[in-house]
Scaffold this motif. Structure first.
Motif, mmCIF file in Angstrom:
data_model
loop_
_atom_site.group_PDB
_atom_site.id
_atom_site.type_symbol
_atom_site.label_atom_id
_atom_site.label_comp_id
_atom_site.label_asym_id
_atom_site.label_seq_id
_atom_site.Cartn_x
_atom_site.Cartn_y
_atom_site.Cartn_z
ATOM 1 N N CYS A 111 13.571 -7.212 69.967
ATOM 2 C CA CYS A 111 14.690 -7.489 69.371
ATOM 3 C C CYS A 111 14.467 -8.755 68.360
ATOM 4 C CB CYS A 111 15.936 -7.775 70.101
ATOM 5 S SG CYS A 111 15.494 -9.069 71.340
ATOM 6 N N THR A 155 20.471 2.739 77.913
ATOM 7 C CA THR A 155 19.584 1.714 77.878
ATOM 8 C C THR A 155 19.011 1.288 79.205
ATOM 9 O OG1 THR A 155 20.630 0.377 76.028
ATOM 10 C CG2 THR A 155 19.650 -1.000 77.591
ATOM 11 N N VAL A 160 19.946 -8.623 68.840
ATOM 12 C CA VAL A 160 19.794 -7.295 69.715
ATOM 13 C C VAL A 160 21.045 -6.460 69.127
ATOM 14 C CG1 VAL A 160 20.510 -6.576 72.098
ATOM 15 C CG2 VAL A 160 19.323 -8.690 71.932
ATOM 16 N N GLU A 177 13.992 -1.792 77.702
ATOM 17 C CA GLU A 177 13.433 -3.086 77.726
ATOM 18 C C GLU A 177 11.759 -2.986 77.741
ATOM 19 O OE1 GLU A 177 13.808 -6.199 77.049
ATOM 20 O OE2 GLU A 177 15.786 -5.885 76.651
ATOM 21 N N HIS A 231 22.406 -7.534 75.867
ATOM 22 C CA HIS A 231 22.671 -5.985 75.652
ATOM 23 C C HIS A 231 24.134 -5.589 75.255
ATOM 24 C CE1 HIS A 231 18.821 -4.104 75.485
ATOM 25 N NE2 HIS A 231 18.528 -4.899 76.491
ATOM 26 N N ASN A 253 13.122 -2.540 72.966
ATOM 27 C CA ASN A 253 13.772 -3.852 72.567
ATOM 28 C C ASN A 253 12.940 -5.077 72.267
ATOM 29 O OD1 ASN A 253 16.269 -5.106 71.961
ATOM 30 N ND2 ASN A 253 16.037 -6.190 73.935
#
Length: 377
Positions: free
Chosen positions: A135, A81, A323, A106, A21, A133
């Motif tokens: 990603c 986050t 990410v 997350e 991150h 996320n």
């Protein structure tokens, strides 16, 4: 353009996901790490945040202290986050959304479907971004695959086959290792082990590339190591709303496989394969034609694939840059430019609904069940 202020909860020193991150958020100059509550141990978290350059008055002991400290600041965080244990995602995400912050959570976004639906409603009511996320969907060649489906390059999608299977938990003698054991303990992991951990990445990828949603599924779960309550291997068959047939395998006992995340999409006029261990390439075969390797950075790719390619062709781009692509899309969205590839709270909700449906299906001997969350039926 002025940098956006970014705050992080969890992801402290020694964290598996925290460095990805920080590398991702800071890679393109869109964000500056302005605040953090990085560890469940208050002093450790404060010290680590300050070591990363966070001002002392914005290095917080826990998320509640961070919320109180940031809420009324004129330079408060533009994005927060959440990278804490799964069971805390709902409470933290809900609190920051309600206080008017944009949030990247997350996965899994929540541990129940009801919590997921509440997050979707709150995000809609506040008008704030709630992203999840996923990603892997931000790799350039994944965006190329999605654009090919949308452009009709392989015709109507008939079949998608995806898996996320590794062997790193396959040693029965290591099953009591605390870093492994919690993943199969309902008290810590929730209702599902491997499917909720890795399988939902594969399921989201199928929905993302096919530009469609899972409607129903049938699941078979297995705990191949006897001490495990939750599954370490799962096979899930699914159907999508436009009739696409889906097959998904996820396992943590597939010894010899390393990362093991790949997807194949087969349409009326062609098919392709993408694998996370060779993320720069998309293997494409038109019907009746030769198989070809499409490379990240080459000419002729769709705009989203070109936009998110950072280095020249033949130079590898890895996980932290995927990410980073999520953070690029978030920065654009915060500044008012819509990016429809950004995984939202709706994606997080659909994943949690699929997890609970798969658990129920496996208990019912693989019965087909509606996998949609109630609010989307």
């Amino acid at each position: 353009m002025a940098k956006l202020n970014w705050g992080m909860i969890g992801g402290g020193e020694g964290s598996q996901i925290g460095p990805a991150h920080r590398l991702g958020a800071l890679a393109d100059g869109h964000f500056t790490l302005a605040a953090g509550a990085l560890d469940h141990r208050a002093d450790v978290g404060r010290d680590y945040a300050k070591a990363l350059g966070v001002a002392a008055d914005r290095a917080y002991g826990d998320w509640t202290e961070m919320l109180a400290g940031e809420r009324n600041r004129p330079d408060r965080c533009d994005l927060v986050t959440v990278a804490t244990p799964n069971s805390t995602h709902f409470e933290i995400t809900k609190a920051f959304l309600e206080a008017g912050f944009n949030v990247l959570c997350e996965k899994p976004m929540t541990v129940t479907v009801e919590e997921g639906e509440e997050i979707v409603r709150i995000a809609g009511k506040t008008g704030k971004i709630c992203a999840v996320n996923y990603c892997y969907s931000a790799y350039p060649m994944v965006r190329q695959a999605r654009a090919m489906v949308r452009n009709g390059d392989i015709g109507r999608v008939r079949l998608v086959v995806t898996n996320f299977s590794h062997g790193h938990h396959g040693d029965a003698s290591d099953a009591d290792n605390p870093r492994v054991r919690w993943r199969y303990d309902p008290a810590m992991a929730g209702v599902s082990g491997q499917f909720a951990d890795c399988g939902i990445h594969a399921l989201h990828m199928a929905s993302f590339i096919c530009d469609d949603e899972v409607e129903k599924l049938s699941a078979d779960f297995a705990s191949t190591i006897a001490s495990r309550v939750l599954e370490d291997d799962a096979m899930v068959n699914f159907r999508m709303t436009r009739g696409t047939v889906g097959r998904l395998w996820t396992s943590s006992v597939a010894i010899g496989r390393q990362h093991g995340f790949d997807i194949q999409v087969f349409g009326e006029t062609g098919g392709f394969r993408w694998a996370s261990e060779q993320p720069n390439q998309l293997i494409y075969t038109p019907v009746g034609g030769r198989t070809q390797i499409m490379e990240k950075g080459e000419g002729g790719l769709y705009d989203d694939a070109k936009r998110l390619s950072r280095v020249a062709i033949a130079h590898p781009e890895g996980f932290p840059l995927a990410v980073a692509n999520i953070y690029c899309d978030l920065a654009d969205a915060i500044r008012g430019q819509t990016r429809d590839g950004l995984p939202t709270a709706a994606s997080g909700l659909r994943s949690m609904a699929a997890v609970h449906t798969a658990v129920a299906s496996a208990k019912a001997g693989g019965a087909w069940m509606d996998a949609r969350p109630p609010m989307f039926r």
